[in-house]
Motif scaffolding. Structure first.
Motif, PDB file in Angstrom:
ATOM      1  N   ASN A 161      49.229   6.539  81.385  1.00  0.00           N
ATOM      2  CA  ASN A 161      48.486   5.335  80.996  1.00  0.00           C
ATOM      3  C   ASN A 161      49.062   4.109  81.683  1.00  0.00           C
ATOM      4  OD1 ASN A 161      49.242   6.995  78.231  1.00  0.00           O
ATOM      5  ND2 ASN A 161      47.048   6.698  78.499  1.00  0.00           N
TER       6      ASN A 161
ATOM      7  N   CYS B 285      45.780   3.913  87.016  1.00  0.00           N
ATOM      8  CA  CYS B 285      45.293   4.463  85.740  1.00  0.00           C
ATOM      9  C   CYS B 285      45.378   3.384  84.663  1.00  0.00           C
ATOM     10  CB  CYS B 285      46.135   5.677  85.331  1.00  0.00           C
ATOM     11  SG  CYS B 285      46.283   6.932  86.611  1.00  0.00           S
ATOM     12  N   GLN B 286      44.234   2.920  84.216  1.00  0.00           N
ATOM     13  CA  GLN B 286      44.222   1.901  83.165  1.00  0.00           C
ATOM     14  C   GLN B 286      42.860   1.893  82.488  1.00  0.00           C
ATOM     15  OE1 GLN B 286      44.528  -2.566  83.913  1.00  0.00           O
ATOM     16  NE2 GLN B 286      46.579  -2.103  83.100  1.00  0.00           N
ATOM     17  N   ASP B 287      42.838   2.115  81.184  1.00  0.00           N
ATOM     18  CA  ASP B 287      41.589   2.077  80.437  1.00  0.00           C
ATOM     19  C   ASP B 287      41.200   0.633  80.152  1.00  0.00           C
ATOM     20  OD1 ASP B 287      41.398   4.836  80.392  1.00  0.00           O
ATOM     21  OD2 ASP B 287      42.441   5.014  78.460  1.00  0.00           O
ATOM     22  N   SER B 288      39.905   0.418  79.900  1.00  0.00           N
ATOM     23  CA  SER B 288      39.443  -0.914  79.537  1.00  0.00           C
ATOM     24  C   SER B 288      39.980  -1.270  78.151  1.00  0.00           C
ATOM     25  CB  SER B 288      37.916  -0.967  79.542  1.00  0.00           C
ATOM     26  OG  SER B 288      37.382  -0.013  78.635  1.00  0.00           O
TER      27      SER B 288
ATOM     28  N   GLY C  59      37.359  -0.192  75.507  1.00  0.00           N
ATOM     29  CA  GLY C  59      36.651   1.067  75.704  1.00  0.00           C
ATOM     30  C   GLY C  59      35.206   0.897  76.109  1.00  0.00           C
TER      31      GLY C  59
ATOM     32  N   GLY D 106      34.946   1.707  82.256  1.00  0.00           N
ATOM     33  CA  GLY D 106      36.046   1.506  83.189  1.00  0.00           C
ATOM     34  C   GLY D 106      35.714   0.687  84.414  1.00  0.00           C
TER      35      GLY D 106
ATOM     36  N   SER E 277      39.814   5.455  84.749  1.00  0.00           N
ATOM     37  CA  SER E 277      39.658   4.576  83.595  1.00  0.00           C
ATOM     38  C   SER E 277      38.552   5.100  82.695  1.00  0.00           C
ATOM     39  CB  SER E 277      39.320   3.151  84.075  1.00  0.00           C
ATOM     40  OG  SER E 277      39.159   2.261  82.991  1.00  0.00           O
ATOM     41  N   ASP E 278      38.829   5.162  81.403  1.00  0.00           N
ATOM     42  CA  ASP E 278      37.831   5.534  80.394  1.00  0.00           C
ATOM     43  C   ASP E 278      37.108   6.832  80.721  1.00  0.00           C
ATOM     44  OD1 ASP E 278      38.525   3.260  79.075  1.00  0.00           O
ATOM     45  OD2 ASP E 278      36.711   2.143  79.517  1.00  0.00           O
TER      46      ASP E 278
ATOM     47  N   THR F 120      49.947  11.842  76.613  1.00  0.00           N
ATOM     48  CA  THR F 120      49.922  10.619  77.401  1.00  0.00           C
ATOM     49  C   THR F 120      51.307   9.995  77.483  1.00  0.00           C
ATOM     50  OG1 THR F 120      49.473   9.162  75.525  1.00  0.00           O
ATOM     51  CG2 THR F 120      47.570  10.209  76.586  1.00  0.00           C
TER      52      THR F 120
END
Length: 459
Positions: free
Chosen positions: A37, A97-100, A103, A106, A138-139, A182
């Protein structure tokens, strides 16, 4: 889609060929041992078929102003490290690698990170190493920063493959490779408590123990007694932990927290600030006692709350060492990275982090620790340097960006005062001096030099 092949193995070993961004994105957690993450991951490729080599991970800096210097440093670290181990890489693959945050999708995260991806590509190109692929994950979707073809890399991205349905997942299962969840999950097992009641109780226990233990740690005649008391108590806690039934990680951590009292944890945490005591505890690295020791070090790291956060460097480094010694390299890297986050100048963590990333065999260090234990001597962080050889002289600090927060008065960060045992907590009026603040703060800083009066070496 960029047509290229990446092989996961060395010549003579069973190899898996990955074709295109989809299979690269699926392979990432198996390469790292966890889902990274909020991370930038760079992987070196060697040879005409792109064999995977060294890899490097760092948390994505929040401030875009840091992206340029970080990109230059990451590219230099990966290329120079690869040259020392396997030769200069022929290409590099980049993962962001980075999620919004909410959610919602991405794509916004991908567009926000696009300048960072470009800076990374430029930094690698400046070293004459091309970036073969740069992906944003992402997402649950992935995007390619290198492929301009919207037919295979559409603006809305492509969905990641379902876990366990790809050739990489099958090969990893056959080889016994497991993904440990994760990065956030792994870090959570080692980070300080946040529940207010538990934090307050542990902080008060540390406040009670510090005035009694710190002067003894600074006394050359008394600190040997403190070391013996610390190791004896740590062994008692390990035996208590070892007597419990195995459980899933979350239940195991909660059970370990209940087994150890606040005063017991405080005594061992403060005792481990002495370098020689910590080195003797590092000898618990093999067999059944290694797992009990690892659980104890994790528990103690979670107890380093509030102003005692820097004290976590010792138990986190021990957790990283035991993980590496028992073959859990992903767990070792996470623990050692957190140790350096707690105290960036902690030399033992720096050297172990570098040795782990250099792919060295921990057996050489285990042998040094066994010999030191047999002789009843301190192993010292210099043993790691001796095992690493010339690599240690090239600098042990891993890539990081340190941000110094200015204090309102322009001065140094205040050191929390330790109260006398049994003293009531009193709120000082504005501008009034705090009893014990100066003396206790000075003793606390000196004690974290691990019992060496006047020494400037943080080991």
């Amino acid at each position: 889609m960029n047509k290229h092949h990446e092989s996961t193995g060395r010549a003579g070993e069973q190899q898996i060929t990955l074709r295109g961004p989809a299979e690269l994105a699926d392979a990432l957690p198996y390469l790292m041992g966890f889902y990274p993450n909020d991370s930038v991951v760079m992987v070196a490729l060697h040879g005409g078929r792109g064999r995977f080599g060294g890899r490097l991970r760092l948390g994505i800096p929040q401030a875009p102003g840091e992206w340029g210097p970080v990109a230059d440093q990451l590219a230099e670290c990966l290329v120079s490290g690869s040259e020392r181990r396997e030769g200069r890489p022929d290409a590099i693959v980049i993962f962001l690698c980075q999620d919004s945050p909410d959610g919602s999708g991405g794509r916004l995260a991908m567009e926000r990170l696009r300048p960072f991806a470009q800076r990374l590509r430029t930094a690698c190109g400046a070293l004459d190493v091309p970036v073969l692929e740069a992906l944003c994950i992402s997402d649950g979707r992935y995007w390619s920063y290198c492929c301009p073809d919207s037919r295979c890399c559409p603006d809305q991205g492509n969905p990641l493959a379902l876990p366990g349905t790809t050739v990489m997942a099958a090969a990893a299962a056959y080889a016994g490779v497991h993904v440990r969840g994760t990065l956030r999950d792994m870090e959570a097992r080692l980070q300080p408590w946040r529940t207010p009641g538990a934090v307050s109780a542990q902080e008060e226990a540390l406040d009670r123990a510090a005035p009694a233990l710190i002067p003894r740690l600074l006394d050359e005649r008394a600190k040997g007694e403190v070391a013996a008391e610390t190791l004896r108590l740590a062994r008692t806690l390990m035996d208590r932990i070892e007597g419990t039934q195995p459980a899933p990680p979350a239940l195991s951590d909660a059970g370990d927290d209940q087994l150890i009292g606040s005063d017991e944890a405080a005594a061992v945490i403060l005792g481990l600030q002495d370098r020689e005591t910590r080195d003797k505890a590092a000898a618990w690295m093999e067999g059944a006692e290694a797992q009990a020791a690892l659980r104890l070090w994790r528990t103690l790291a979670r107890r380093c709350v509030g102003p005692y956060g820097e004290h976590a460097a010792a138990p986190l480094t021990l957790a990283g060492w035991v993980s590496w010694s028992t073959g859990d390299e992903p767990g070792a890297r996470v623990a050692l990275a957190l140790a350096l986050r707690a105290d960036p100048d902690y030399t033992f963590a720096q050297l172990l982090h570098r040795a782990c990333n250099e792919g060295l065999d921990p057996e050489a260090l285990r042998r040094c620790l066994r010999e030191a234990a047999d002789e009843g001597a301190s192993s010292d962080a210099r043993a790691v340097g001796a095992v690493m050889g010339p690599a240690a002289d090239r600098g042990a600090t891993p890539p990081r960006v340190r941000r110094v927060r200015p204090q309102p008065d322009g001065g140094r960060r205040r050191v929390r005062a330790h109260r006398r045992p049994g003293a009531e907590r009193v709120k000082a009026s504005p501008g009034s001096p705090r009893p014990w603040a100066s003396a206790a703060g000075r003793r606390s800083r000196e004690a974290r030099r691990y019992g060496r009066r006047g020494s400037r070496a943080r080991r």
